[in-house]
Design an enzyme around this catalytic site. Structure first.
Site, PDB file in Angstrom:
ATOM      1  N   ARG A  87     -14.642  -6.950   0.088  1.00 25.42           N
ATOM      2  CA  ARG A  87     -14.041  -6.486   1.350  1.00 25.42           C
ATOM      3  C   ARG A  87     -13.440  -5.085   1.184  1.00 25.42           C
ATOM      4  NH1 ARG A  87      -8.475  -4.890   2.761  1.00 25.42           N
ATOM      5  NH2 ARG A  87      -8.144  -5.372   4.945  1.00 25.42           N
ATOM      6  N   GLY A 142      -5.813  -4.104   7.537  1.00 26.70           N
ATOM      7  CA  GLY A 142      -6.747  -2.992   7.635  1.00 26.70           C
ATOM      8  C   GLY A 142      -7.789  -3.102   8.725  1.00 26.70           C
ATOM      9  N   THR A 150      -0.562   1.661   6.867  1.00 26.46           N
ATOM     10  CA  THR A 150      -0.486   0.425   6.080  1.00 26.46           C
ATOM     11  C   THR A 150      -0.439  -0.756   7.038  1.00 26.46           C
ATOM     12  OG1 THR A 150       0.835  -0.860   4.513  1.00 26.46           O
ATOM     13  CG2 THR A 150       2.044   0.683   5.897  1.00 26.46           C
ATOM     14  N   THR A 190       0.849  -1.193   0.000  1.00 25.82           N
ATOM     15  CA  THR A 190       0.000   0.000   0.000  1.00 25.82           C
ATOM     16  C   THR A 190       0.880   1.238   0.000  1.00 25.82           C
ATOM     17  OG1 THR A 190      -1.830  -1.073   1.097  1.00 25.82           O
ATOM     18  CG2 THR A 190      -1.571   1.265   1.538  1.00 25.82           C
TER      19      THR A 190
HETATM   20  N1  ASP Z   1      -4.173  -1.602   4.818  1.00 24.06           N
HETATM   21  C1  ASP Z   1      -4.424  -2.266   3.580  1.00 24.06           C
HETATM   22  C2  ASP Z   1      -5.735  -2.994   3.684  1.00 24.06           C
HETATM   23  O1  ASP Z   1      -6.005  -3.593   4.682  1.00 24.06           O
HETATM   24  C3  ASP Z   1      -3.355  -3.255   3.197  1.00 24.06           C
HETATM   25  C4  ASP Z   1      -1.923  -2.735   3.238  1.00 24.06           C
HETATM   26  O2  ASP Z   1      -1.643  -1.779   3.933  1.00 24.06           O
HETATM   27  O3  ASP Z   1      -1.058  -3.313   2.553  1.00 24.06           O
HETATM   28  O4  ASP Z   1      -6.456  -3.018   2.721  1.00 24.06           O
END
Ligand code: ASP
Length: 359
Positions: free
Chosen positions: A252, A278, A275, A224
């Site tokens: 989701r 989530g 990040t 992310t």
């Molecule tokens: N936070 C993001 C999610 O849960 C994933 C990530 O940070 O890589 O969609």
């Protein structure tokens, strides 16, 4: 004669009084102008901080070529945002353009490099927030918008809403002339292999998370992306864009498009982009929690990040956050092996880090 002397004395006294008065005025003027200078120079501080995801990012797992590719792309993203700020552009423009650079790169789990969900589709989320007005925009579950952060910006600027999802978000983006791509654009071989591995193990996987420590590490190279900036006018903005998590359920939505969870900006405290897994960042309202800890508990930015990631860790979650406050102090914190991250400030500081546990 005597009266003449008295007159002369009077004149001299008046002259001395006049000179002193002038001196005071000058001093007052100097003080005022140096105050002005100080506040002007404070106003001119600006900075940008970014991340490209957190996870199992270890030196042992990276080749020099991979390191170079990440370092160069992160630096390019920083430079683009910094150039906007240097020219007097807004923090909003800076974070949007910076995120665009990372969205267009297959190195990160956003835009081009987005991960696959459990039915082999790419569903992307993004959000942006203006710390001056608390205006925000976000899109969730979009599959054909090349740069979801641009759609989030248009939601912020052109609707009364904060979050649009799925087909509605795509129709809206189309009406505003954003660039669309077909499914193939997001199909990268490595991402697809990640999905197959995740499905073999029946896992929902963070980009940089290994299934076990022996497993190297093509799985861990994406993430992310997020950016937070402070512009010359003292305005903070934050932006986050993601493909979510590999093998996530169809439909989701993670923390990245949720204002207060994955993204938050408020000029009186800070700007934050997160990040990680989530669901934990939603449950703790992580980005807003960091701002609250500064506002109501008087914690520094760094202390508040440590506290929030501590809460997430206690719940069993992992990830990290980056941000800056209204004095251009930079902070980051993560409970994973590493996080792709960097910042560039008007005082000349410019760093890019991957591995070290914290700053
Ligand atoms: N936070 C993001 C999610 O849960 C994933 C990530 O940070 O890589 O969609």
């Amino acid at each position: 004669m005597k009266s003449q002397n008295l007159k002369l004395l009077g004149l001299v006294l008046l002259l001395i009084l006049f000179i002193n008065c002038k001196k005071d005025q000058n001093t007052e003027f100097e003080t005022k102008s140096s105050k002005l200078e100080t506040s002007e120079s404070i106003e001119k501080h600006f900075a940008i901080v970014i991340h490209g995801g957190a996870g199992t990012i270890k030196k042992a797992n990276m080749t020099p070529k991979q390191e170079k590719a990440y370092r160069e792309k992160l630096q390019e993203a920083l430079n683009v945002g910094y150039a906007v700020l240097e020219k007097g552009g807004t923090s909003l423009e800076a974070v949007q353009k910076t995120v665009n650079v990372m969205e267009d790169s297959p190195l990160f789990n956003a835009g081009k490099g987005a991960v696959f969900n459990s039915v082999g589709k790419n569903e992307l989320d993004a959000s942006i927030m203006d710390g001056k007005t608390l205006n925000s925009g976000a899109v969730a579950g979009v599959s054909h918008i090349k740069n979801p952060i641009n759609a989030a910006r248009i939601v912020m600027d052109s609707t009364r809403h904060v979050l649009l999802s799925g087909k509605g978000a795509e129709d809206f983006a189309k009406q505003h002339g954003l660039t669309f791509v077909d499914d193939k654009y997001f199909h990268t071989e490595k991402r697809y292999n990640q999905l197959l591995k995740a499905q073999e193990k029946d896992k929902v996987q963070l980009d940089h998370t290994a299934f076990n420590t022996n497993e190297l590490i093509d799985d861990h190279k994406y993430g992310t992306v997020g950016a937070v900036a402070l512009d010359k006018n003292g305005n903070i903005a934050a932006a986050t864009s993601t493909g979510g998590m590999t093998n996530k359920k169809y439909g989701r939505i993670g923390d990245s498009p949720i204002i207060g969870a994955g993204t938050y900006a408020n000029n009186i405290t800070c700007g934050v982009s997160c990040t990680g897994t989530g669901e934990y960042f939603i449950r703790t309202l992580a980005a807003h929690e960091a701002s609250n800890l500064m506002q109501y508990k008087n914690l520094s930015l760094q202390e508040s990040f440590k506290n929030v990631i501590g809460q997430i860790g206690d719940l069993g979650g992992d990830g990290g956050m980056i941000g800056l406050d209204n004095e251009a102090n930079i902070a980051w914190y993560f409970n994973t092996e590493g996080m792709y991250r960097g910042y560039k400030k008007s005082n000349g500081e410019n760093v890019v880090h991957f591995y070290e546990k914290q700053n």
